[in-house]
Every structure is written in C-alpha cells, then in structure tokens.
Scaffold this motif. Structure first.
Motif, short mmCIF file in Angstrom:
data_model
loop_
_atom_site.label_atom_id
_atom_site.label_comp_id
_atom_site.label_asym_id
_atom_site.label_seq_id
_atom_site.Cartn_x
_atom_site.Cartn_y
_atom_site.Cartn_z
N GLY A 176 0.80 -1.21 0.00
CA GLY A 176 0.00 0.00 0.00
C GLY A 176 0.83 1.26 0.00
N PRO A 177 0.17 2.42 0.21
CA PRO A 177 0.86 3.72 0.15
C PRO A 177 1.96 3.86 1.20
CG PRO A 177 -1.53 3.98 0.04
CD PRO A 177 -1.28 2.55 0.37
N ARG A 178 1.73 3.30 2.38
CA ARG A 178 2.74 3.45 3.44
C ARG A 178 4.05 2.77 3.04
NH1 ARG A 178 0.82 1.98 9.38
NH2 ARG A 178 -0.62 3.65 8.75
N ALA A 179 3.96 1.59 2.46
CA ALA A 179 5.18 0.91 2.02
C ALA A 179 5.85 1.69 0.89
CB ALA A 179 4.85 -0.51 1.56
N TRP A 180 5.03 2.28 0.00
CA TRP A 180 5.61 3.06 -1.10
C TRP A 180 6.34 4.29 -0.57
CZ3 TRP A 180 5.22 7.95 -3.15
CH2 TRP A 180 5.73 8.14 -4.44
N LEU A 181 5.77 4.94 0.44
CA LEU A 181 6.43 6.12 1.02
C LEU A 181 7.73 5.74 1.71
CD1 LEU A 181 3.36 8.05 2.50
CD2 LEU A 181 4.69 8.63 0.46
N ARG A 182 7.77 4.53 2.33
CA ARG A 182 9.03 4.10 2.95
C ARG A 182 10.11 3.85 1.91
NH1 ARG A 182 5.70 0.98 6.56
NH2 ARG A 182 5.98 -0.83 5.20
N PRO B 234 7.87 12.31 0.96
CA PRO B 234 7.29 12.91 2.18
C PRO B 234 8.18 14.00 2.78
CG PRO B 234 8.06 10.68 2.63
CD PRO B 234 8.13 10.87 1.16
N ASP B 235 9.50 13.84 2.68
CA ASP B 235 10.39 14.87 3.22
C ASP B 235 10.26 16.17 2.44
OD1 ASP B 235 11.25 13.07 5.08
OD2 ASP B 235 13.12 12.58 4.05
N ALA B 236 10.14 16.08 1.13
CA ALA B 236 9.96 17.29 0.31
C ALA B 236 8.63 17.97 0.62
CB ALA B 236 10.05 16.93 -1.17
N VAL B 237 7.59 17.17 0.80
CA VAL B 237 6.28 17.75 1.16
C VAL B 237 6.37 18.46 2.50
CG1 VAL B 237 3.90 17.16 1.74
CG2 VAL B 237 5.01 16.08 -0.23
N LEU B 238 7.03 17.84 3.49
CA LEU B 238 7.20 18.46 4.80
C LEU B 238 7.98 19.77 4.69
CD1 LEU B 238 7.00 18.40 7.91
CD2 LEU B 238 9.09 17.01 7.92
N ALA B 239 9.05 19.77 3.90
CA ALA B 239 9.86 20.98 3.75
C ALA B 239 9.06 22.10 3.10
CB ALA B 239 11.10 20.65 2.92
N VAL B 240 8.31 21.77 2.07
CA VAL B 240 7.52 22.81 1.38
C VAL B 240 6.43 23.36 2.30
CG1 VAL B 240 5.91 23.20 -0.52
CG2 VAL B 240 8.02 21.92 -0.91
N ALA C 55 16.65 27.13 5.70
CA ALA C 55 16.58 26.26 6.88
C ALA C 55 15.42 25.28 6.78
CB ALA C 55 16.46 27.11 8.14
N CYS C 56 14.28 25.75 6.28
CA CYS C 56 13.11 24.87 6.19
C CYS C 56 13.22 23.87 5.04
CB CYS C 56 11.85 25.73 6.04
SG CYS C 56 11.47 26.74 7.50
N LEU C 57 13.73 24.35 3.90
CA LEU C 57 13.83 23.44 2.75
C LEU C 57 14.91 22.38 2.93
CD1 LEU C 57 13.38 25.97 -0.20
CD2 LEU C 57 11.74 24.25 0.61
N ALA C 58 15.80 22.58 3.90
CA ALA C 58 16.82 21.56 4.17
C ALA C 58 16.19 20.24 4.61
CB ALA C 58 17.81 22.05 5.23
#
Length: 408
Positions: A7-13, A19-25, A63-66
């Motif tokens: 599923g999606p969780r395994a794909w994100l792993r 997910p890191d890029a989404v968090l940074a943005v 700092a945030c985009l890092a």
C-alpha cells in the motif's frame, strides 16, 4: 515492471524524498508568512526582532527546505540549517519556524546516525548557541534559552531512543532468521541421518535374508530329485524367510509413511540381543553349524547398542554362510561385563588362513564387504572398538566392544 506491495505506506518508505519534500515545502509555506505577521513568535535570542528582509526570508527558506534531504544527508542538512539559523539570530531577525526545522534535523541525525555523529550534531548546536551568545553580549532571554535547550535535548533523546529500538528490533529479526536457518539445517541433517540409518538397516536386512534364501534355494535345487521332502522343507524355509524380510522392511520404512488414508504404518520393536537365539537357530536351519554363548549377568542395553550388536552378529554370520564353505562352523559369544559389553563372532572357514589380509569367495567377493563397513560405522557411533580379520589357525573373526555408562 516493478510492483510495490503493502500500500501507500510501504511506497512512502521506499521513496523517503517525497514525504520529506512535502514536509519541507509545507514548513516553508508556513514560515514565510509567519515572519510578517505582527506578534509572530520572536526567536528566544532576540525578544525584539528586526522586520523581515529578503535576506532573512531567504535564510528561513533555506533552513526549512533543508528538511527535503534530511534522510539522505542528515548531518549536512543540519549544518546548513544551523548556519542559516545562527545568521538570522545574529542579525536580530525573527527565525520564524527555522528552529522547528533544526529540531527535526537533530532528531533525524540522532535516529539515523551513530552515537559519535549524533553527539557531534548536539555539540554543533551548542557551538552555534555560544556564538550567538558572544554576539549578543549577554542580552538574551534566559527563559526562552532554557526552553530551547530542553526542546533540543528532548529531540536528541527521542531520536536516540528510536535508533536503539530499531537496532533492537533488527537484532531480533536477525536472530529469528539465524534460528530459522539453524532449524532448517538441523532438519536437513536429521533427515540425512535418518536416510543413512534406514539405508543401513535395509542393507543388513536384505543382505542377510537374501543370502540365507540363496543358500536354501541352492540346497533345494540339489536335492529336488533325490529328496523331494527335503526340497519342500527348504522351499518352505525360503517362503518364511521372505515373509520375515518383508515384515522387517515394513517396520524399518514405516516411519516414512505419510499417507493418512492408509493409516499409520505398523512398527514393531527393533531386534536386539534377546533375538540372537532365534537368529542362531535360523542360521542352523540354513546349514551353518552355529553355537551361541552368553556370559555374565545380563543387563538392559541402550537401544542403539542393542540393535548394533544384533546387526553385527547378523552380518558376520551371513558372511560366514556365504563365504566360509559348506563345512564351516561359527561361534557367537556375548559377554556382559561391568562398564562394557562385547560381542565375538568367529568361524573356522577354509577361506581364511592365518596371516592372510582378507578372504575372497569363489565368486571374487571379499569377506569384509559393505555390510561390515556399515557395522564399523555403527560401532564407532556408540564409542565402540571393532576388530575384523583372520583368526589364528584359520578362519575369520569379528570382535566388538561397547563401553557402557555406569548409572550408579
């Protein structure tokens, strides 16, 4: 084409950059407007920050985009964000959410890297704090600084705890995998040992009974015309020997029966020393003059030694019947002694003379064939000593001694 299961969780792993890029943005999108909002939380170092500028906004974004590369290059991204945060605080600018990005990166380094590098990350944050302290000249908000230190240490401790838990779970998985491999190896070894045992048992049973049946058949053929009654008795003995052989073979291979429709295989007890009188009588009926002596006080023997002794006598008498000649005699001596059990089989066959290295039958077969080789393995398995060779004055002998454990 590669497919991903789980599923999606395994794909994100498998794709941590997404997910890191989404968090940074998202963090950058929240930090930039927050720098302009009146009453936005100032940095702990500077209670009265300057208005935002192009430089401060750029440093906040850096700092945030890092965070986008926090799992690929966690320590490098921490250094970059730490530098941006230090410049912001040194220039009296509001750091906005750059401090949150630092906490996330410190947690990432502590959870993904070893102790040395995670301590280096903690020391780097301390150096940045001391640098800002030197620039400020001591005009810092003490309460805000203590709160910031507590948050930093908490993020570091949580990261280390996560790393240790991951290492513990990984070790448990590795241990389970090693145990599974060891169990499979033990199972394969047990199966191989069982196949070897069954092969030895089948060889001993078949060799003995077929040899006796061959001798009986030859005798029946010779007297078929002159003594029909004797030939009939020999044929009856052959029939009985065949039935006995089939019963023993069914008992040996019964453990391999797995077909539930036929029900469990019938498995009788394995023969032992107590069955030697019947074996000796059987050899007498086959034409071999055999005597049996049992010396010493009989004691219960371990099942393995009991079976090995029986097979040893069976194989030795079978070889005597086949190779020692029609007028040969055989003697079997079973001796019970304290701490030791011995079996001695000897014959006076004309095929073996004193000093001869081995005996060859008329058809070229050697007295010490595969059966006695298997017997040697049996005796060695139980720590015994086996001697096979000519006896003084002619003939052949097989002698085995088994050590017995003292249960007293």
């Amino acid at each position: 084409m590669r497919t991903t299961h789980g599923g999606p969780r395994a794909w994100l792993r498998e794709h941590p950059l997404v997910p890191d890029a989404v968090l940074a943005v998202l963090l950058t999108a929240a930090a930039i407007p927050l720098a302009f909002v009146a009453g936005a939380p100032p940095s702990p170092e500077w209670p009265d920050p300057r208005p935002p500028s192009a430089l401060s906004l750029t440093l906040i974004a850096v700092a945030c985009l890092a965070l986008a590369f926090r799992r690929r290059r966690p320590f490098a991204m921490l250094c970059l964000a730490e530098a941006a945060h230090t410049v912001l605080t040194a220039l009296h600018h509001n750091a906005s959410l750059a401090g949150v990005a630092l906490l996330v990166l410190i947690y990432t380094v502590a959870s993904a890297k070893g102790l040395a590098l995670s301590l280096t990350a903690l020391a780097l944050d301390l150096v940045a704090f001391l640098l800002v302290l030197a620039v400020s000249g001591g005009g810092l908000n003490l309460t805000g600084e203590v709160f910031g230190v507590v948050l930093t240490m908490t993020a570091w401790v949580v990261g280390r705890s996560v790393r240790l838990r991951r290492a513990y779970l990984s070790e448990l998985r590795d241990r389970a995998a090693r145990l599974e491999r060891a169990r499979e190896a033990d199972t394969r070894a047990a199966r191989a040992e069982e196949r070897s045992r069954i092969a030895r048992e089948l060889h001993d049973v078949v060799a003995h009974h077929v040899s006796v049946m061959t001798v009986q058949a030859a005798a029946a053929r010779r007297i078929l015309t002159s003594n029909p009654e004797g030939a009939e008795e020999a044929l009856s003995a052959i029939e009985q020997m065949g039935r006995t052989a089939m019963a023993e073979m069914r008992s040996i291979v019964g453990v391999l029966r797995t077909d539930g429709q036929d029900g469990p295989a019938e498995r009788g007890p394995q023969p032992g020393v107590r069955e030697l009188p019947a074996l000796v009588e059987q050899m007498r009926e086959a034409g071999l003059n055999t005597q049996l002596w049992v010396e010493g006080e009989r004691v219960p023997l371990p099942p393995g030694i009991d079976l090995a002794a029986y097979r040893l006598v069976q194989e030795a008498l079978t070889n005597t019947l086949r190779h020692a000649g029609p007028a040969a005699r055989a003697w079997v001596t079973v001796r019970h002694e304290p701490g030791e059990f011995s079996v001695h089989i000897e014959d006076d066959g004309t095929g073996m003379k004193a000093g001869a290295p081995a005996v060859t039958s008329p058809d070229g077969g050697r007295r010490t064939g595969h059966g006695l080789v298997g017997i040697r393995e049996r005796v060695a398995l139980y720590g015994g000593i086996l001697r096979i060779g000519p006896r003084p004055g002619g003939g052949f002998e097989v002698r085995a001694r088994f050590p017995l454990k003292d249960d007293a």
